[in-house]
Design an enzyme around this catalytic site. Sequence first.
Site, PDB file in Angstrom:
ATOM      1  N   LYS A 227      -1.288  -9.707   2.460  1.00 20.05           N
ATOM      2  CA  LYS A 227      -0.505  -9.157   3.662  1.00 20.05           C
ATOM      3  C   LYS A 227      -1.413  -8.320   4.730  1.00 20.05           C
ATOM      4  O   LYS A 227      -2.113  -7.340   4.186  1.00 20.05           O
ATOM      5  CB  LYS A 227       0.717  -8.657   3.108  1.00 20.05           C
ATOM      6  CG  LYS A 227       1.478  -7.991   4.476  1.00 20.05           C
ATOM      7  CD  LYS A 227       3.045  -7.482   4.260  1.00 20.05           C
ATOM      8  CE  LYS A 227       3.046  -6.313   3.730  1.00 20.05           C
ATOM      9  NZ  LYS A 227       2.605  -4.953   4.449  1.00 20.05           N
TER      10      LYS A 227
ATOM     11  N   ASP B 214       0.877  -1.215   0.024  1.00 25.70           N
ATOM     12  CA  ASP B 214      -0.062   0.177  -0.233  1.00 25.70           C
ATOM     13  C   ASP B 214       1.033   1.299  -0.080  1.00 25.70           C
ATOM     14  O   ASP B 214       0.447   2.397  -0.100  1.00 25.70           O
ATOM     15  CB  ASP B 214      -0.839  -0.028   1.116  1.00 25.70           C
ATOM     16  CG  ASP B 214      -0.354  -0.056   2.529  1.00 25.70           C
ATOM     17  OD1 ASP B 214       1.028  -0.207   2.498  1.00 25.70           O
ATOM     18  OD2 ASP B 214      -0.999  -0.166   3.507  1.00 25.70           O
ATOM     19  N   SER B 215       2.309   0.986  -0.085  1.00 24.77           N
ATOM     20  CA  SER B 215       3.072   2.225  -0.289  1.00 24.77           C
ATOM     21  C   SER B 215       2.998   2.693  -1.508  1.00 24.77           C
ATOM     22  O   SER B 215       3.346   3.887  -1.761  1.00 24.77           O
ATOM     23  CB  SER B 215       4.563   1.650   0.000  1.00 24.77           C
ATOM     24  OG  SER B 215       4.823   0.606  -0.688  1.00 24.77           O
TER      25      SER B 215
ATOM     26  N   ASP C  10      -1.336  -6.176  -0.611  1.00 29.69           N
ATOM     27  CA  ASP C  10      -1.557  -5.616   0.753  1.00 29.69           C
ATOM     28  C   ASP C  10      -3.025  -5.454   0.993  1.00 29.69           C
ATOM     29  O   ASP C  10      -3.454  -4.925  -0.043  1.00 29.69           O
ATOM     30  CB  ASP C  10      -0.861  -3.901   0.909  1.00 29.69           C
ATOM     31  CG  ASP C  10       0.363  -4.339   1.920  1.00 29.69           C
ATOM     32  OD1 ASP C  10       0.472  -5.258   2.484  1.00 29.69           O
ATOM     33  OD2 ASP C  10       0.967  -3.420   1.782  1.00 29.69           O
TER      34      ASP C  10
ATOM     35  N   GLU D 102      -1.592  -5.699   8.076  1.00 32.29           N
ATOM     36  CA  GLU D 102      -0.844  -5.151   9.196  1.00 32.29           C
ATOM     37  C   GLU D 102      -1.667  -5.175  10.559  1.00 32.29           C
ATOM     38  O   GLU D 102      -2.671  -5.504  10.644  1.00 32.29           O
ATOM     39  CB  GLU D 102      -0.810  -3.709   8.881  1.00 32.29           C
ATOM     40  CG  GLU D 102       0.094  -3.521   7.854  1.00 32.29           C
ATOM     41  CD  GLU D 102       0.522  -2.079   7.724  1.00 32.29           C
ATOM     42  OE1 GLU D 102       0.039  -1.062   8.530  1.00 32.29           O
ATOM     43  OE2 GLU D 102       1.099  -1.472   6.734  1.00 32.29           O
TER      44      GLU D 102
ATOM     45  N   GLU E 207       9.075  -4.724  10.483  1.00 32.77           N
ATOM     46  CA  GLU E 207       9.428  -3.559   9.894  1.00 32.77           C
ATOM     47  C   GLU E 207       9.806  -2.561  11.042  1.00 32.77           C
ATOM     48  O   GLU E 207       9.328  -2.341  12.073  1.00 32.77           O
ATOM     49  CB  GLU E 207       8.275  -2.836   8.979  1.00 32.77           C
ATOM     50  CG  GLU E 207       8.694  -1.365   8.532  1.00 32.77           C
ATOM     51  CD  GLU E 207       7.640  -0.764   7.587  1.00 32.77           C
ATOM     52  OE1 GLU E 207       6.717  -1.565   7.336  1.00 32.77           O
ATOM     53  OE2 GLU E 207       7.927   0.382   7.264  1.00 32.77           O
TER      54      GLU E 207
END
Length: 469
Positions: free
Chosen positions: A174, A106-107, A145, A176, A243
């Site tokens: 993925k 999602d960056s 993501d 978070e 991270e």
Amino acid sequence: MYGRSVHTQRREVTEALLMQEPMETAADKSGAARPQRSGFMKSLAQALPPEPKAGEPPAKSPVKVDLRQLRGKYERHEPISMVTAYDYPSARLGDAAGADMLLVGDSVGMVVLGQDDTTEVTMEMMVHHCAAVARGVSKAFLVGDLPFGSCLTPEEAAANGVRLVKEGRVGAVKIEGGSRVLPHIRAIVDAGVAVMGHLGLTPQSYTALGGFCVQGRSAEAAHALLEEAKLLEQAGCFGLVLEMVPEPVAREITRQLGIPTIGIGAGAGTSGQVQVFHDLLGLYDKKVPRFSHQFARLEAPMTAALQEYVLAVKTRGFPQPRHAFAMPQAEQRAFEQASEATAPPDAPPRALAAAHAGAAPSRTRVVRTVDEWRRLQAEGLVPRGASLGLVPTMGALHEGHLSLVRLARRDNTLVAASVFVNPKQFAPGEDLATYPALATWERDLAALEAAGVDLVLLTRTLTLPSPSP
Ligand code: KIV
């Protein structure tokens, strides 16, 4: 089991596997005990095609990386490489580079869409970018993501996980977060979608974490991270991104888990590494995190290439005849005759328009390629017996250059000046990338015209053959 949904049956099987099979441990090469695959991973492995046996000829390239191969790498302690990708070209590049995994992070919101953080990214955007990346991948394992706000309930997480597989064509998703998302992870796994966890700095909740800063620095916080990592594994994650976690903490989590850890800003003790494409290639203009390394700085050469294009358009160097399409002469004549009737009364005569389109700004000719030079020679630009004086420059002209032009003018039939930035004249660390040869081009060309130069050789690699005698 009749009468119950497939969904419920899957959950029961997964839970049974998780509960019945305690984590096995085995000694690795260094003698340290390391946990082996969890029950979920075994069940997943059973669902996958068998690994080739020892001695079998290697499969034909490209071999698609799947969870079994990732598992094999992990068990052999081979570092796993992962890089982000957001579209067809970045996917092709990451794939061709041999990355084991590509992450549509999602960056994308920050490095591709220019947003301030990742919270604006939507499922629609993720599906759009995942599908583009999937079209560019032939080998790497693809992870997408789940963006901020897409997993408010376990049901929503499962539905969106399935959507990323169905529409985005990813191999896994993925998510978070720690304990908070355990039910969500179970729901996604139950829906048949492989899941990666993401602990430490979780950018979607960076404000709640106090900014983009290292997580797990105190013994207590580090212990909490370790516990959460174990819970994520038990919930069914096949791998875990760590991270901005202190190296000793990431190392310990890696030692105690039975699934691969992929670090970003977590040191060298993880099972693999992930980095953001734009950080690696020097293509992001905002903050470059301390944990990333620019393996190339592509912004300057890309800008230079685009400047050359703009300049070639301005100086009528592009397009060349080979870039254009012709039509049969008879058709062209018929077209021109017919269109004459519809031309506005003030349209310039055709011959004049052609002369304008092809004309150089003055008698000074700009030459960019050896082919152009040969053409001019063939057209008789340099008559037999003529002398040609060359003034080599790197652009950004001043009176010193122009006095040389005048001397060359005095002594020769024709005068050429080259504008070529020679990398060999720059020491490492000097301003080669930003040297203004193209930026000052219009001023330079005007000065050369005024000084009576016949030919300007504008080139990135100066390989001009000598004129024929
Ligand atoms: O979105 C992303 O690029 C990521 C990586 C930084 C792991 O989550």
